[in-house]
Design an enzyme around this catalytic site. Sequence first.
Site, PDB file in Angstrom:
ATOM      1  N   ARG A  52     -48.341  32.369 -39.499  1.00 27.20           N
ATOM      2  CA  ARG A  52     -47.593  33.473 -40.117  1.00 27.20           C
ATOM      3  C   ARG A  52     -46.269  33.639 -39.383  1.00 27.20           C
ATOM      4  O   ARG A  52     -45.232  33.887 -39.984  1.00 27.20           O
ATOM      5  CB  ARG A  52     -48.388  34.797 -40.080  1.00 27.20           C
ATOM      6  N   TYR A 104     -31.382  42.646 -60.832  1.00 27.15           N
ATOM      7  CA  TYR A 104     -32.695  42.059 -61.109  1.00 27.15           C
ATOM      8  C   TYR A 104     -33.735  43.186 -61.219  1.00 27.15           C
ATOM      9  O   TYR A 104     -33.774  44.085 -60.369  1.00 27.15           O
ATOM     10  CB  TYR A 104     -33.076  41.090 -59.983  1.00 27.15           C
ATOM     11  N   ASP A 176     -27.316  39.293 -53.042  1.00 23.26           N
ATOM     12  CA  ASP A 176     -28.314  38.439 -53.698  1.00 23.26           C
ATOM     13  C   ASP A 176     -27.543  37.329 -54.415  1.00 23.26           C
ATOM     14  O   ASP A 176     -26.879  37.567 -55.419  1.00 23.26           O
ATOM     15  CB  ASP A 176     -29.138  39.286 -54.681  1.00 23.26           C
ATOM     16  N   LYS A 201     -35.676  29.950 -58.107  1.00 22.04           N
ATOM     17  CA  LYS A 201     -34.719  29.627 -59.161  1.00 22.04           C
ATOM     18  C   LYS A 201     -34.015  28.301 -58.850  1.00 22.04           C
ATOM     19  O   LYS A 201     -34.673  27.286 -58.757  1.00 22.04           O
ATOM     20  CB  LYS A 201     -33.744  30.800 -59.333  1.00 22.04           C
TER      21      LYS A 201
HETATM   22  C1  LIG Z   1     -36.023  36.131 -59.543  1.00 26.72           C
HETATM   23  C2  LIG Z   1     -35.063  36.976 -58.816  1.00 26.72           C
HETATM   24  C3  LIG Z   1     -35.461  37.782 -57.733  1.00 26.72           C
HETATM   25  C4  LIG Z   1     -36.900  37.898 -57.306  1.00 26.72           C
HETATM   26  O1  LIG Z   1     -37.410  36.698 -56.861  1.00 26.72           O
HETATM   27  P1  LIG Z   1     -38.975  36.270 -56.967  1.00 26.72           P
HETATM   28  O2  LIG Z   1     -38.972  34.931 -56.350  1.00 26.72           O
HETATM   29  O3  LIG Z   1     -39.314  36.275 -58.427  1.00 26.72           O
HETATM   30  O4  LIG Z   1     -39.742  37.294 -56.218  1.00 26.72           O
HETATM   31  C5  LIG Z   1     -34.494  38.511 -57.059  1.00 26.72           C
HETATM   32  N1  LIG Z   1     -33.196  38.467 -57.435  1.00 26.72           N
HETATM   33  C6  LIG Z   1     -32.777  37.725 -58.475  1.00 26.72           C
HETATM   34  C7  LIG Z   1     -31.326  37.727 -58.824  1.00 26.72           C
HETATM   35  C8  LIG Z   1     -33.675  36.950 -59.194  1.00 26.72           C
HETATM   36  O5  LIG Z   1     -33.254  36.227 -60.236  1.00 26.72           O
END
Ligand SMILES: *Cc1c(COP(=O)(O)O)cnc(C)c1O
Length: 387
Positions: A52, A104, A176, A201
């Site tokens: 962890r 998001y 982000d 993504k």
């Molecule tokens: C998908 C996404 C998240 C969250 O990510 P997960 O891997 O689904 O927890 C956060 N910010 C953006 C811009 C995203 O597209």
Amino acid sequence: MKSERKAGFGTLAIHAGQSPDPTTGAIMTPVYLTSTYVQEAPSKTKGYDYSRTHNPTRTALEQNLAALEGGKFGLGFASGMAAIHCVLNLLRAGDHVIAGNDLYGGTYRILQTVFAKFGVETTFVDLTVPGRLEAAFRDSTKLVLVETPTNPLLRCCDLTAIAKVCRQRKVLTLADNTFATPYLQNPLALGCDIVTHSTTKYLGGHSDVVGGVLITNDAELHKRLAHFQNSCGGTPGPMDCFLVLRGTKTLHIRMERHCQNAMQVAKWLEADTRVARVLYPWLPSHPNHALAKRQMRAGGGMVSVELKATVAQAKKVCSSFQVFSLAESLGGVESLVDHPATMTHASIPPAARRAAGLEDGLIRLSVGIEDADDLIADLDRAMRRLK
Ligand SMILES: *Cc1c(COP(=O)(O)O)cnc(C)c1O
């Protein structure tokens, strides 16, 4: 890499954080499927004591992603939300957050339904409009959370300007960067304190893993975040780390094609009479085009298009694709289509949705790396359902 010369993005993508396995010479980072590590004497370790806290496959990924963002420190997480959760752990009751209003959905949800009940209040403002941020500051503001391009309207926020204002007030900025990827935009270089990605993504890139990351250049901040990473335990398994590492090796090549295809699709859509407007930062018609050109290397793989359509018609179009798949998520090699009003953004009340510029006829495309002609033919076929 030993030389003084700074390696280019593609070279870093393939090599940063990854040296051949010292015991076998394996060129690919081994998947260290182990929970614990044998100690020579109590507390005498080889740098690893429990998975962890640290795992060698995760260390390779953390170093790789940090290098791609031009950062010193990376921390891997089991999801993008676990990464954002880690940053929010820096806050305490009474602290105030300012976040973008075209965000998001999961980020909106964690702020409103999890951290709000611990006494952390968030103001959502349109960070694409200069001046809105300044007006929202309170003495208790500790964090500004910004996404650019935004989801699903693909508006751009000026990261340099936002980071500058926050620095003057000693407020942390979290960017982000999931939609842009480190290939197209580097928030740390523009002054932001922390950058996050959902590696689910573009970084993973093949729709086969869920993960997240935080990157910073500040050793003290990194230490505090690493404490929460280990204390809360939302860390990724080694196989997940391996999959993201495999993904980043081709990030630069994939992004080139995503951007080329998205631009072709956006131009084709803009010329079509069934379309009310196309939202793509690299189109000269985009309201933040000049900023996008300054801040990004290319327009990215996401295109949103407002069809002249009712909810029912938009849903019919979305169900009629043969190459695009109807699904949430984005950033994989395959093209996806999403109807925000009834899918990803359905939890926002209709009036609030429309007030934010998210019309019922809006569809969001994650343009993949198939042949652009096939994607355009598929769009044309699906849009015939509008008649
Ligand atoms: C998908 C996404 C998240 C969250 O990510 P997960 O891997 O689904 O927890 C956060 N910010 C953006 C811009 C995203 O597209």
